[in-house]
Design a protein around this motif. Structure first.
Motif, mmCIF file in Angstrom:
data_model
loop_
_atom_site.group_PDB
_atom_site.id
_atom_site.type_symbol
_atom_site.label_atom_id
_atom_site.label_comp_id
_atom_site.label_asym_id
_atom_site.label_seq_id
_atom_site.Cartn_x
_atom_site.Cartn_y
_atom_site.Cartn_z
ATOM 1 N N ILE A 95 -1.665 4.818 39.481
ATOM 2 C CA ILE A 95 -2.336 3.718 40.175
ATOM 3 C C ILE A 95 -1.546 2.438 39.940
ATOM 4 N N LYS A 96 -1.052 1.839 41.044
ATOM 5 C CA LYS A 96 -0.209 0.645 40.888
ATOM 6 C C LYS A 96 -1.021 -0.571 40.463
ATOM 7 N N ARG A 97 -0.435 -1.390 39.636
ATOM 8 C CA ARG A 97 -1.003 -2.701 39.241
ATOM 9 C C ARG A 97 -2.488 -2.619 38.876
ATOM 10 N N ASN A 98 -3.323 -3.465 39.482
ATOM 11 C CA ASN A 98 -4.767 -3.498 39.150
ATOM 12 C C ASN A 98 -4.990 -3.590 37.635
ATOM 13 N N HIS A 99 -4.266 -4.523 37.035
ATOM 14 C CA HIS A 99 -4.241 -4.603 35.573
ATOM 15 C C HIS A 99 -5.588 -4.912 34.946
ATOM 16 N N MET A 100 -6.380 -5.750 35.619
ATOM 17 C CA MET A 100 -7.652 -6.137 34.984
ATOM 18 C C MET A 100 -8.647 -4.987 34.951
ATOM 19 N N SER A 101 -8.585 -4.114 35.946
ATOM 20 C CA SER A 101 -9.484 -2.945 35.878
ATOM 21 C C SER A 101 -8.982 -1.965 34.811
ATOM 22 N N LYS A 102 -7.679 -1.776 34.715
ATOM 23 C CA LYS A 102 -7.136 -0.901 33.665
ATOM 24 C C LYS A 102 -7.424 -1.460 32.272
ATOM 25 N N ALA A 103 -7.303 -2.779 32.142
ATOM 26 C CA ALA A 103 -7.501 -3.409 30.817
ATOM 27 C C ALA A 103 -8.911 -3.156 30.298
ATOM 28 N N ALA A 104 -9.903 -3.123 31.201
ATOM 29 C CA ALA A 104 -11.282 -2.893 30.750
ATOM 30 C C ALA A 104 -11.368 -1.529 30.062
ATOM 31 N N ILE A 105 -10.727 -0.518 30.650
ATOM 32 C CA ILE A 105 -10.738 0.823 30.047
ATOM 33 C C ILE A 105 -9.925 0.834 28.759
ATOM 34 N N ASP A 106 -8.735 0.257 28.822
ATOM 35 C CA ASP A 106 -7.856 0.238 27.647
ATOM 36 C C ASP A 106 -8.578 -0.395 26.444
ATOM 37 N N CYS A 107 -9.247 -1.514 26.672
ATOM 38 C CA CYS A 107 -9.925 -2.212 25.560
ATOM 39 C C CYS A 107 -11.108 -1.403 25.041
ATOM 40 N N ALA A 108 -11.875 -0.797 25.959
ATOM 41 C CA ALA A 108 -13.035 -0.003 25.536
ATOM 42 C C ALA A 108 -12.568 1.184 24.697
ATOM 43 N N VAL A 109 -11.465 1.811 25.116
ATOM 44 C CA VAL A 109 -10.953 2.979 24.395
ATOM 45 C C VAL A 109 -10.357 2.566 23.040
ATOM 46 N N SER A 241 3.025 -15.626 35.678
ATOM 47 C CA SER A 241 4.273 -14.910 36.014
ATOM 48 C C SER A 241 4.511 -13.655 35.181
ATOM 49 N N ILE A 242 3.832 -13.537 34.040
ATOM 50 C CA ILE A 242 4.104 -12.397 33.149
ATOM 51 C C ILE A 242 2.936 -11.414 33.210
ATOM 52 N N VAL A 243 3.095 -10.337 33.981
ATOM 53 C CA VAL A 243 2.002 -9.363 34.056
ATOM 54 C C VAL A 243 2.353 -8.045 33.366
ATOM 55 N N SER A 244 3.528 -7.986 32.720
ATOM 56 C CA SER A 244 3.924 -6.736 32.058
ATOM 57 C C SER A 244 4.994 -7.004 31.011
ATOM 58 N N TYR A 245 5.260 -5.995 30.214
ATOM 59 C CA TYR A 245 6.358 -6.016 29.250
ATOM 60 C C TYR A 245 7.678 -6.314 29.963
ATOM 61 N N ASP A 246 7.904 -5.648 31.106
ATOM 62 C CA ASP A 246 9.170 -5.846 31.822
ATOM 63 C C ASP A 246 9.328 -7.272 32.339
ATOM 64 N N ASP A 247 8.232 -7.863 32.805
ATOM 65 C CA ASP A 247 8.300 -9.278 33.215
ATOM 66 C C ASP A 247 8.716 -10.146 32.029
ATOM 67 N N ALA A 248 8.128 -9.864 30.870
ATOM 68 C CA ALA A 248 8.445 -10.659 29.675
ATOM 69 C C ALA A 248 9.922 -10.490 29.325
ATOM 70 N N ARG A 249 10.381 -9.239 29.352
ATOM 71 C CA ARG A 249 11.779 -8.951 29.019
ATOM 72 C C ARG A 249 12.728 -9.728 29.946
ATOM 73 N N LYS A 250 12.426 -9.723 31.244
ATOM 74 C CA LYS A 250 13.310 -10.386 32.210
ATOM 75 C C LYS A 250 13.259 -11.909 32.070
ATOM 76 N N ALA A 251 12.061 -12.440 31.856
ATOM 77 C CA ALA A 251 11.925 -13.904 31.696
ATOM 78 C C ALA A 251 12.670 -14.366 30.451
ATOM 79 N N ILE A 252 12.607 -13.557 29.392
ATOM 80 C CA ILE A 252 13.303 -13.916 28.149
ATOM 81 C C ILE A 252 14.810 -13.848 28.373
ATOM 82 N N GLU A 253 15.261 -12.797 29.032
ATOM 83 C CA GLU A 253 16.700 -12.641 29.289
ATOM 84 C C GLU A 253 17.245 -13.805 30.119
ATOM 85 N N LEU A 254 16.453 -14.273 31.075
ATOM 86 C CA LEU A 254 16.889 -15.382 31.933
ATOM 87 C C LEU A 254 16.741 -16.744 31.252
ATOM 88 N N GLY A 255 15.914 -16.830 30.237
ATOM 89 C CA GLY A 255 15.630 -18.142 29.636
ATOM 90 C C GLY A 255 14.631 -18.936 30.471
#
Ligand SMILES: O=C(O)CCC(=O)c1ccccc1C(=O)O
Ligand SMILES: [Mg+2]
Length: 368
Positions: A95-109, A241-255
């Motif tokens: 299931i692509k994206r939809n982070h806030m619905s996934k987060a509810a499950i992740d936190c409950a678990v 702008s940062i919705v994932s680990y990969d976003d963070a990695r790229k933003a850090i690499e770019l400064g």
């Protein structure tokens, strides 16, 4: 190992004590979905959908999250055996994206696993702090009201102050606040209301010695933020702008930023939030935990996350009473001299007030 036996969505509506305004608009009534998951033994873990009623902060809404949970995520979760919360990726990946619905499950678990292992959520995540520092946000309002609110929060001991800005309510507003409080640990959040055309104005904010400027440019941008950071003394902090680990990695690499605001809902759960934490620790990027005008359930997840070592800046984690007449948890989250005690009890460490939950519940659905 746990087997998820049952899940319940509790839709609730809470009234904010006072309306909260950002560059996008104003929130008064807060609709939320609380998610309760149970294993075979009847032990329960709690999560929360922190999306808003309209798609102004991210593209998700309470309704899109209900759709994702109801039609895809919860049917896939029920009956699953999990050896760790990380096993949820198998359910999430199709299931692509939809982070806030996934987060509810992740936190409950995560809450459920911590309880089963007789650990606090903080301990389960690898947290080290006994208390976390509380910060507070002052929404856009009449300048006198904003100053009055800052006064109140200062008395309560809050350690970091964030003020919302937007075009037309920026330089002069912050100048007045700085005149009142020359030494206040102050930062601003623009919720992506500016573009590189506003470079001169944004550079002028450098004179206020702000801790950082949060999300000045577009919600999905990391390139323009890089150009901006190169020409700004004030550290840039990314939120939207940062919705994932990969976003963070790229933003850090770019400064593109020196600081990241980590929100559990925005990045899809505690597992991803912890990955971002670990990456930023290695990369010397500073971190804090963001807020979503949430109930005590999500506030409890935020406190546990903020107990990790590299969350070195006070987050948008305030007392329950900053937002609500009454919170859904017992005891409520309290700020004592600017600090919030990290619970040591198993799981999130707060009980759900069932009587109050039933009062504010607008709809309920169980999956088994
Ligand atoms: O006090 C809070 O819960 C956070 C307040 C806040 O800044 C915020 C509230 C709603 C949506 C987005 C944001 C943000 O951090 O940008
Ligand atoms: Mg923000």
């Amino acid at each position: 190992m746990i087997e998820i036996h049952k899940a319940t969505i509790h839709a609730i509506e809470l009234n904010l004590l006072s309306p909260f305004s950002t560059s996008y608009g104003t929130v008064t009534n807060r609709e939320l979905l609380l998610l309760e998951v149970e294993d075979i033994s009847g032990e329960a873990g709690w999560g929360e959908v922190v999306a808003f009623s309209t798609p102004w902060y991210t593209e998700e809404t309470i309704q899109t999250c209900f759709h994702m949970l109801n039609d895809f995520l919860l049917p896939a979760l029920i009956g699953k055996r999990l050896t760790t919360p990380l096993d949820l990726q198998e359910i999430f990946n199709p299931i692509k994206r939809n982070h806030m619905s996934k987060a509810a499950i992740d936190c409950a678990v995560w809450d459920l696993f911590a309880k089963k292992n007789n650990k606090s959520l903080s301990q389960a995540l690898g947290g080290t702090k006994e208390a976390v520092e509380a910060g507070v946000v002052v929404g856009l309002d009449d300048i006198h009201k904003m100053v009055h609110k800052i006064d109140e929060h200062l008395k309560a001991g809050y350690k970091r102050f964030k003020v919302k800005i937007k075009p037309g309510a920026d330089y002069d507003l912050i100048k007045q606040i700085r005149n009142h409080y020359p030494k206040l640990p102050l930062m601003v959040d623009a919720n992506s209301a500016y573009s590189l055309n506003d470079l001169n104005l944004l550079q002028k904010l450098d004179e206020f010695d702000l801790m950082m400027i949060e999300q000045p440019l577009d919600s999905s941008d990391i390139i323009d933020h890089r150009h901006l950071q190169q020409q700004l003394r004030t550290p840039v902090c990314l939120d939207e702008s940062i919705v994932s680990y990969d976003d963070a990695r790229k933003a850090i690499e770019l400064g593109s930023c020196q600081v990241i605001n980590v929100k559990v809902g925005r990045v899809g759960g505690l597992t991803e939030a912890k990955r971002i934490h670990d990456l930023c620790q290695k990369s010397n990027v500073r971190l804090w935990v963001g807020g979503m005008l949430e109930s005590g359930i999500s506030r409890a997840h935020n406190i546990a996350l903020a107990s990790l070592e590299n969350f070195t800046i006070p987050g948008d984690i305030s007392a329950s009473s900053r937002y609500w007449n009454k919170d859904v948890i017992l005891p409520e989250v309290e700020v004592d001299d600017g600090l919030i005690h990290v619970p040591k009890e198993p799981g999130i460490g707060y009980r759900v007030d069932r009587i109050f939950l039933n009062k504010v519940s607008t709809y309920q659905k169980t999956y088994a």
